[in-house]
Write a protein that holds these residues in place. Structure first.
Motif, PDB file in Angstrom:
ATOM      1  N   ASP A  37      11.648  11.693  90.923  1.00 37.37           N
ATOM      2  CA  ASP A  37      10.645  12.403  91.694  1.00 37.37           C
ATOM      3  C   ASP A  37      10.140  11.130  92.639  1.00 37.37           C
ATOM      4  O   ASP A  37      10.532   9.933  92.499  1.00 37.37           O
ATOM      5  CB  ASP A  37       9.383  12.905  90.867  1.00 37.37           C
ATOM      6  CG  ASP A  37       8.801  11.817  89.981  1.00 37.37           C
ATOM      7  OD1 ASP A  37       8.817  10.639  90.108  1.00 37.37           O
ATOM      8  OD2 ASP A  37       7.938  12.268  89.041  1.00 37.37           O
TER       9      ASP A  37
ATOM     10  N   MET B 191      13.918  10.532  96.231  1.00 33.74           N
ATOM     11  CA  MET B 191      13.690  11.840  95.546  1.00 33.74           C
ATOM     12  C   MET B 191      15.358  12.562  95.329  1.00 33.74           C
ATOM     13  O   MET B 191      15.836  12.470  96.383  1.00 33.74           O
ATOM     14  CB  MET B 191      12.824  12.789  95.817  1.00 33.74           C
ATOM     15  CG  MET B 191      11.599  12.486  95.665  1.00 33.74           C
ATOM     16  SD  MET B 191      10.118  13.711  95.960  1.00 33.74           S
ATOM     17  CE  MET B 191      10.478  13.744  97.972  1.00 33.74           C
TER      18      MET B 191
ATOM     19  N   VAL C 128       8.526  15.164  88.124  1.00 36.31           N
ATOM     20  CA  VAL C 128      10.038  15.448  87.839  1.00 36.31           C
ATOM     21  C   VAL C 128       9.982  16.262  86.508  1.00 36.31           C
ATOM     22  O   VAL C 128      10.916  17.199  86.377  1.00 36.31           O
ATOM     23  CB  VAL C 128      10.835  14.157  87.494  1.00 36.31           C
ATOM     24  CG1 VAL C 128      10.269  13.723  86.426  1.00 36.31           C
ATOM     25  CG2 VAL C 128      12.395  14.445  87.258  1.00 36.31           C
TER      26      VAL C 128
ATOM     27  N   PHE D 163       9.686  19.339  94.339  1.00 38.87           N
ATOM     28  CA  PHE D 163       9.859  17.683  94.503  1.00 38.87           C
ATOM     29  C   PHE D 163       9.159  17.450  96.010  1.00 38.87           C
ATOM     30  O   PHE D 163       8.621  16.261  96.025  1.00 38.87           O
ATOM     31  CB  PHE D 163      11.203  17.462  94.492  1.00 38.87           C
ATOM     32  CG  PHE D 163      11.824  16.737  93.225  1.00 38.87           C
ATOM     33  CD1 PHE D 163      10.904  16.402  92.414  1.00 38.87           C
ATOM     34  CD2 PHE D 163      13.117  17.036  92.653  1.00 38.87           C
ATOM     35  CE1 PHE D 163      11.323  15.599  90.984  1.00 38.87           C
ATOM     36  CE2 PHE D 163      13.440  16.481  91.571  1.00 38.87           C
ATOM     37  CZ  PHE D 163      12.806  15.789  90.759  1.00 38.87           C
TER      38      PHE D 163
END
Length: 325
Positions: free
Chosen positions: A172, A1, A26, A20
């Motif tokens: 993400d 991430m 995301v 996150f």
């Protein structure tokens, strides 16, 4: 991430990182971070408190792009609403279109129940009124608001007083990539001017297969160069994220005439690697980054590359006073 934001994103990136770390999407994380920047009156280039156009109106632009589907939503020249990033996302999800501007954007915002509000704050109004009193001739004041604006736009005020749009790019926990932008644009711009922020492929672009890019600064340059899409395309052709950004910088060297100034290119690839370059920038140009495992976002310096000689410009605050900072 990973998430990267420019210097104007300082008030929002911690929230994006928090979402996150909780395995949020995301799109949700980027929207949440940008909303906080839009609400921060100390950021004079985004949302509430942003500098107005020549007529004293704050016109907002925003965009968001989903790298998984390549869908996007963009809003331009919006007045009367507080969070254009949320309106841009709703456009992406609810309409068959990509781009709405001005009255159409405001109509859509009303239909979805977006949060209305006044983005011109007292300090903004006072600085604009001082400019109006000191810079306009008696004839221009008598004709206002129908006085010609062309020469005022070209000569009255440094267009880059605000310095930065806000941009967020990220990937993400499931590998989805996205990009989001929000801005009030140039201070004292010609009414209706759109920069690169809402222009998909110029100010931002995201594609799960390769990565994402978003730009701040002189939007006219990235529109002419197609910068954000170019960076992602160079990665598609096999370049590393670093070399892709360098290629986009080389593309800008071909720009001849027009406004040439500072552009900061922010990019990530789909493996979580990043590169940020400040074209015609300054040594202290920086951005914010968070990666999985970081306790908090960190400030990093951008690499500075000069492609032309850029004169130091006078700012509206130099001319009309400090205002509220």
């Amino acid at each position: 991430m990973i998430v990267i934001s420019n210097r104007a994103g300082a008030s929002g990136i911690a929230e994006t990182a928090r979402l996150f770390s909780q395995r949020g999407t995301v799109l949700d994380a980027i929207e949440a971070g940008i909303r906080l920047v839009e609400a921060d009156e100390n950021v004079r280039s985004v949302g509430c408190g942003g500098w107005p156009n020549l007529l004293g109106e704050v016109q907002l632009d925003a965009s968001i792009m989903d790298g998984r589907t390549l869908r996007a939503g963009a809003i331009g020249a919006l007045t009367g609403y507080l969070h254009p990033i949320t309106i841009a996302r709703a456009l992406m999800e609810k309409l068959p279109h990509v781009f709405l501007v001005d009255q159409g954007a405001a109509r859509f915002a009303n239909e979805i129940g977006a949060e209305a509000g006044e983005n011109v704050i007292p300090d903004t109004q006072a600085v604009w009124e001082k400019w109006f009193r000191q810079e306009l001739t008696d004839k221009e004041k008598a004709l206002w608001p129908n006085a010609p604006l062309t020469e005022l736009c070209k000569h009255a005020i440094d267009p880059e007083i605000s310095k930065d749009t806000t941009v967020f790019i990220g990937q993400d926990s499931v590998g989805d990539v996205a990009a989001g932008t929000s801005t009030s644009g140039w201070g004292w711009k010609y009414p209706g001017r759109l920069g690169d922020s809402p222009v998909i492929g110029a100010g931002s672009y995201a594609d799960n297969r390769y990565g994402a890019c978003a730009c701040t600064g002189m939007g006219e340059m990235t529109i002419r160069s197609g910068t954000a899409r170019s960076v992602v395309l160079y990665m598609k052709k096999g370049a590393t994220v670093e070399d892709a950004v360098y290629e986009a910088v080389e593309d800008m060297r071909a720009l001849d005439g027009g406004v040439i100034g500072c552009v900061i290119i922010h990019a990530i690839d789909n493996r979580g690697r990043s590169k940020v370059v400040s074209v015609n920038g300054e040594a202290d140009d920086h951005y914010w980054m968070w990666k999985e495992g970081y306790p908090a976002p960190v400030k990093e310096l951008a690499e500075v590359i000069q492609i032309s000689s850029v004169p130091v410009k006078k700012t509206v605050m130099d001319t009309y006073g400090e205002g509220r900072r």
